[in-house]
Design a protein around this motif. Structure first.
Motif, PDB file in Angstrom:
ATOM      1  N   SER A  66       0.809  -1.219   0.000  1.00 47.63           N
ATOM      2  CA  SER A  66       0.000   0.000   0.000  1.00 47.63           C
ATOM      3  C   SER A  66       0.842   1.269   0.000  1.00 47.63           C
ATOM      4  O   SER A  66       0.434   2.275  -0.546  1.00 47.63           O
ATOM      5  N   GLY A  67       2.012   1.247   0.571  1.00 42.44           N
ATOM      6  CA  GLY A  67       2.878   2.429   0.582  1.00 42.44           C
ATOM      7  C   GLY A  67       3.661   2.599  -0.703  1.00 42.44           C
ATOM      8  O   GLY A  67       4.520   3.472  -0.799  1.00 42.44           O
ATOM      9  N   GLY A  68       3.387   1.758  -1.709  1.00 43.29           N
ATOM     10  CA  GLY A  68       4.087   1.850  -2.974  1.00 43.29           C
ATOM     11  C   GLY A  68       5.365   1.022  -3.035  1.00 43.29           C
ATOM     12  O   GLY A  68       6.029   0.984  -4.067  1.00 43.29           O
ATOM     13  N   TRP A  69       5.722   0.385  -1.934  1.00 40.26           N
ATOM     14  CA  TRP A  69       6.894  -0.488  -1.922  1.00 40.26           C
ATOM     15  C   TRP A  69       6.614  -1.709  -2.801  1.00 40.26           C
ATOM     16  O   TRP A  69       5.479  -2.186  -2.883  1.00 40.26           O
ATOM     17  N   HIS A  70       7.661  -2.214  -3.434  1.00 40.72           N
ATOM     18  CA  HIS A  70       7.570  -3.415  -4.254  1.00 40.72           C
ATOM     19  C   HIS A  70       8.323  -4.534  -3.541  1.00 40.72           C
ATOM     20  O   HIS A  70       9.431  -4.323  -3.050  1.00 40.72           O
ATOM     21  N   ALA A  71       7.712  -5.712  -3.483  1.00 39.65           N
ATOM     22  CA  ALA A  71       8.324  -6.873  -2.846  1.00 39.65           C
ATOM     23  C   ALA A  71       8.304  -8.025  -3.828  1.00 39.65           C
ATOM     24  O   ALA A  71       7.330  -8.218  -4.555  1.00 39.65           O
ATOM     25  N   ARG A  72       9.392  -8.780  -3.850  1.00 42.23           N
ATOM     26  CA  ARG A  72       9.452  -9.963  -4.694  1.00 42.23           C
ATOM     27  C   ARG A  72      10.296 -11.019  -4.005  1.00 42.23           C
ATOM     28  O   ARG A  72      11.187 -10.703  -3.231  1.00 42.23           O
ATOM     29  N   THR A  73       9.964 -12.259  -4.286  1.00 46.20           N
ATOM     30  CA  THR A  73      10.777 -13.349  -3.770  1.00 46.20           C
ATOM     31  C   THR A  73      11.977 -13.545  -4.691  1.00 46.20           C
ATOM     32  O   THR A  73      11.902 -13.312  -5.898  1.00 46.20           O
TER      33      THR A  73
END
Length: 125
Positions: A19-26
């Motif tokens: 929601s804060g615009g952060w991107h997460a990936r494994t």
């Protein structure tokens, strides 16, 4: 013995926008883990065996503007977690530096989205 295929995907691929615009990936291959360790200037590549044996899940997170990046490991992998399993997180910023409170909020949101049980958090130093 044949050479290892470092691009072989050893874990499920996950890509999320928080929601804060952060991107997460494994990080799902040895090549991913090695690349992350090199780019972030820390020792993550030395832990590739933990990806190979399935004992640890690896994540890369990036802020919306790309200014801050984080590497995160979860042991045991969150996909295997249940309400009785404690998950230990290891968190590192660039060069094993600490992370901002905004970054920690993104980590907390990621863990919540993944349905993580109780966490035991340790910072790399």
């Amino acid at each position: 013995e044949p050479a290892e295929d470092t691009d072989l995907e050893l874990a499920p691929r996950l890509v999320m926008t928080l929601s804060g615009g952060w991107h997460a990936r494994t990080l799902v291959s040895v090549a991913d883990v090695q690349r992350e360790g090199t780019q972030m200037r820390h020792c993550l590549a030395t832990h590739a065996d933990r990806l190979r044996n399935g004992s640890t899940q690896f994540f890369a997170l990036q802020s919306p503007c790309g200014k801050e990046r984080i590497t995160l490991t979860a042991t045991p992998p969150i996909a295997r977690g249940d309400s009785e399993t404690r998950v230990q997180l290891e968190i590192a910023g660039m060069g094993n530096d600490g992370v901002s409170m905004v970054a920690f909020q993104a980590i907390t949101e990621l863990m919540h989205e993944l349905g993580t049980p109780e966490l035991r958090v340790g910072f790399w130093r």
